[in-house]
Design a protein around this motif. Structure first.
Motif, PDB file in Angstrom:
ATOM      1  N   LEU A  52      36.073  51.248  49.076  1.00  0.00           N
ATOM      2  CA  LEU A  52      35.372  49.995  48.798  1.00  0.00           C
ATOM      3  C   LEU A  52      34.985  49.254  50.081  1.00  0.00           C
ATOM      4  CD1 LEU A  52      37.485  48.620  45.800  1.00  0.00           C
ATOM      5  CD2 LEU A  52      35.409  50.000  45.737  1.00  0.00           C
ATOM      6  N   HIS A  53      35.171  49.877  51.217  1.00  0.00           N
ATOM      7  CA  HIS A  53      34.801  49.247  52.486  1.00  0.00           C
ATOM      8  C   HIS A  53      33.310  49.466  52.745  1.00  0.00           C
ATOM      9  CE1 HIS A  53      39.192  49.168  54.154  1.00  0.00           C
ATOM     10  NE2 HIS A  53      39.045  48.544  53.006  1.00  0.00           N
ATOM     11  N   LEU A  56      18.367  48.690  39.080  1.00  0.00           N
ATOM     12  CA  LEU A  56      18.487  47.400  38.388  1.00  0.00           C
ATOM     13  C   LEU A  56      19.941  47.072  38.067  1.00  0.00           C
ATOM     14  CD1 LEU A  56      15.447  47.423  35.917  1.00  0.00           C
ATOM     15  CD2 LEU A  56      15.835  45.827  37.801  1.00  0.00           C
ATOM     16  N   ASN A  57      20.690  48.098  37.677  1.00  0.00           N
ATOM     17  CA  ASN A  57      22.092  47.909  37.321  1.00  0.00           C
ATOM     18  C   ASN A  57      22.918  47.455  38.520  1.00  0.00           C
ATOM     19  OD1 ASN A  57      24.076  48.074  35.215  1.00  0.00           O
ATOM     20  ND2 ASN A  57      24.942  49.825  36.275  1.00  0.00           N
ATOM     21  N   THR A  58      22.492  47.881  39.722  1.00  0.00           N
ATOM     22  CA  THR A  58      23.192  47.497  40.950  1.00  0.00           C
ATOM     23  C   THR A  58      23.181  45.988  41.145  1.00  0.00           C
ATOM     24  OG1 THR A  58      22.553  49.601  41.989  1.00  0.00           O
ATOM     25  CG2 THR A  58      23.270  47.838  43.460  1.00  0.00           C
ATOM     26  N   CYS A  59      22.068  45.354  40.772  1.00  0.00           N
ATOM     27  CA  CYS A  59      21.904  43.910  41.004  1.00  0.00           C
ATOM     28  C   CYS A  59      22.276  43.048  39.802  1.00  0.00           C
ATOM     29  CB  CYS A  59      20.448  43.624  41.374  1.00  0.00           C
ATOM     30  SG  CYS A  59      19.911  44.481  42.870  1.00  0.00           S
ATOM     31  N   LEU A  60      22.604  43.676  38.682  1.00  0.00           N
ATOM     32  CA  LEU A  60      22.846  42.906  37.461  1.00  0.00           C
ATOM     33  C   LEU A  60      24.068  42.000  37.586  1.00  0.00           C
ATOM     34  CD1 LEU A  60      21.664  42.466  34.674  1.00  0.00           C
ATOM     35  CD2 LEU A  60      23.159  44.272  33.796  1.00  0.00           C
ATOM     36  N   VAL A  86      35.634  38.604  36.471  1.00  0.00           N
ATOM     37  CA  VAL A  86      35.483  39.345  35.220  1.00  0.00           C
ATOM     38  C   VAL A  86      34.155  40.093  35.206  1.00  0.00           C
ATOM     39  CG1 VAL A  86      35.319  39.139  32.704  1.00  0.00           C
ATOM     40  CG2 VAL A  86      36.918  37.695  33.978  1.00  0.00           C
ATOM     41  N   VAL A  87      33.082  39.394  35.597  1.00  0.00           N
ATOM     42  CA  VAL A  87      31.746  40.003  35.625  1.00  0.00           C
ATOM     43  C   VAL A  87      31.720  41.215  36.550  1.00  0.00           C
ATOM     44  CG1 VAL A  87      29.355  39.653  36.366  1.00  0.00           C
ATOM     45  CG2 VAL A  87      30.504  37.903  35.004  1.00  0.00           C
ATOM     46  N   TYR A  88      32.230  41.059  37.760  1.00  0.00           N
ATOM     47  CA  TYR A  88      32.190  42.160  38.725  1.00  0.00           C
ATOM     48  C   TYR A  88      33.139  43.281  38.340  1.00  0.00           C
ATOM     49  CZ  TYR A  88      29.087  39.816  41.988  1.00  0.00           C
ATOM     50  OH  TYR A  88      27.988  39.235  42.564  1.00  0.00           O
ATOM     51  N   SER A  89      34.260  42.948  37.698  1.00  0.00           N
ATOM     52  CA  SER A  89      35.191  43.988  37.272  1.00  0.00           C
ATOM     53  C   SER A  89      34.600  44.827  36.142  1.00  0.00           C
ATOM     54  CB  SER A  89      36.516  43.361  36.801  1.00  0.00           C
ATOM     55  OG  SER A  89      37.121  42.644  37.847  1.00  0.00           O
ATOM     56  N   LYS A 140      32.039  49.856  38.427  1.00  0.00           N
ATOM     57  CA  LYS A 140      32.998  50.868  37.984  1.00  0.00           C
ATOM     58  C   LYS A 140      34.090  51.102  39.026  1.00  0.00           C
ATOM     59  CE  LYS A 140      29.670  53.385  35.109  1.00  0.00           C
ATOM     60  NZ  LYS A 140      28.968  54.679  34.903  1.00  0.00           N
ATOM     61  N   GLN A 141      33.693  51.083  40.310  1.00  0.00           N
ATOM     62  CA  GLN A 141      34.682  51.345  41.358  1.00  0.00           C
ATOM     63  C   GLN A 141      35.751  50.269  41.375  1.00  0.00           C
ATOM     64  OE1 GLN A 141      31.417  51.329  41.650  1.00  0.00           O
ATOM     65  NE2 GLN A 141      30.622  52.853  43.085  1.00  0.00           N
ATOM     66  N   ILE A 142      35.329  49.000  41.260  1.00  0.00           N
ATOM     67  CA  ILE A 142      36.286  47.897  41.236  1.00  0.00           C
ATOM     68  C   ILE A 142      37.199  48.007  40.018  1.00  0.00           C
ATOM     69  CG2 ILE A 142      36.516  45.406  40.860  1.00  0.00           C
ATOM     70  CD1 ILE A 142      35.800  45.835  43.644  1.00  0.00           C
ATOM     71  N   ARG A 143      36.616  48.263  38.862  1.00  0.00           N
ATOM     72  CA  ARG A 143      37.396  48.349  37.626  1.00  0.00           C
ATOM     73  C   ARG A 143      38.402  49.491  37.695  1.00  0.00           C
ATOM     74  NH1 ARG A 143      33.468  48.751  34.477  1.00  0.00           N
ATOM     75  NH2 ARG A 143      33.510  50.962  33.856  1.00  0.00           N
TER      76      ARG A 143
END
Length: 276
Positions: free
Chosen positions: A29-30, A210-214, A262-265, A269-272
């Protein structure tokens, strides 16, 4: 109100600390996107540390008074980190990732990201620094009852019996040149991002871009919608009930720090995966 506030405060602190720890510990995640997410989590955590204890003290321990110096100090930090939150770097990250994918690693180096974070913080401090001095010079001789369980500049100057034109003009200029300007920069950034996405021929790659910026769009909406609702109410809604003012101000400060992790998690997918 005390128990819901404590639950919100606990959720805010725990979720943002988890985000920061996961990004620090996990080497995968770096990357620039997650560094900007860490900056957002640190900002939300810092903001909550300065306003939430006061709210809990008022509602739980029936705390009724605050000194002017403590009020001004809290005001400075709340507005500083509020300005930092306006200057989210995710839009720049999305713009570079979509429009200049081959140069992404060379443009967004660790040094550049660090400089962006330092510049955003420095700009916020410089922009808000005159506010405590302008407020300190005011004389308060009427009812000194604040509308909220924390100190905001626009709320405090209503109680002054001195000329507050300097405070009002500076506050209005700060809103125009910082918040409105940042909103315009975000708008232009996403117009350019949309142009870049439409230029991608493969449907799958277009959806992925688009999903990257959602996630960032959701974070922007969570911040700007309460802010847009609160600002005109403070400026022009003096005839409205005090409940309306308090509700909007609490939503503005409470909602984003709780929901952003919550939104970013959910979206990343990597964070979650690493949280689980």
């Amino acid at each position: 109100m005390a128990l819901p506030l404590c639950l919100l405060y606990s959720t805010t602190v725990l979720s943002n600390v988890i985000i920061l720890v996961v990004i620090k510990v996990e080497q995968s995640l770096h990357e620039p996107m997650y560094y900007f997410l860490a900056m957002l989590a640190a900002t939300d955590l810092s903001l909550s540390l300065f306003f939430m204890p006061t709210m809990i003290s008022v509602h739980w321990f029936n705390w009724h008074s605050v000194t002017l110096d403590a009020c001004i100090t809290q005001m400075f930090f709340i507005h500083t980190f509020g300005v930092v939150r306006c200057s989210d770097g995710h839009a720049f990250d999305c713009f570079v990732d979509i429009c200049f994918p081959l140069h992404y690693a060379t443009i967004l180096t660790h040094g550049v990201i660090g400089n962006i974070g330092a510049a955003v913080l420095l700009r916020s401090v410089v922009a808000v620094l005159p506010v405590p001095f302008f407020t300190k010079r005011l004389h308060f001789c009427h009812s000194n009852v604040l509308s909220h369980a924390y100190c905001l500049h626009q709320d405090a100057i209503k109680l002054a019996c001195a000329d507050t034109r300097v405070n009002s003009i500076y506050g209005l200029l700060a809103v125009i040149f910082i918040i409105v300007l940042d909103a315009l920069v975000l708008l232009v950034s996403y117009i350019l991002i949309l142009q870049g996405v439409l230029g991608i021929t493969a449907q799958e790659e277009r959806v992925k871009a688009l999903n990257t910026c959602l996630s960032h769009i959701c974070a922007v909406v969570l911040f700007y919608v309460p802010l847009i609702g609160m600002t005109p109410i403070h400026r022009f809604g003096k005839h409205l009930s005090l409940v309306v003012h308090t509700l909007m101000a609490n939503i503005y400060l409470l909602l984003p720090p709780v929901l952003n992790p919550v939104v970013y998690s959910v979206r990343a997918k990597q964070i979650r995966r690493q949280i689980l």
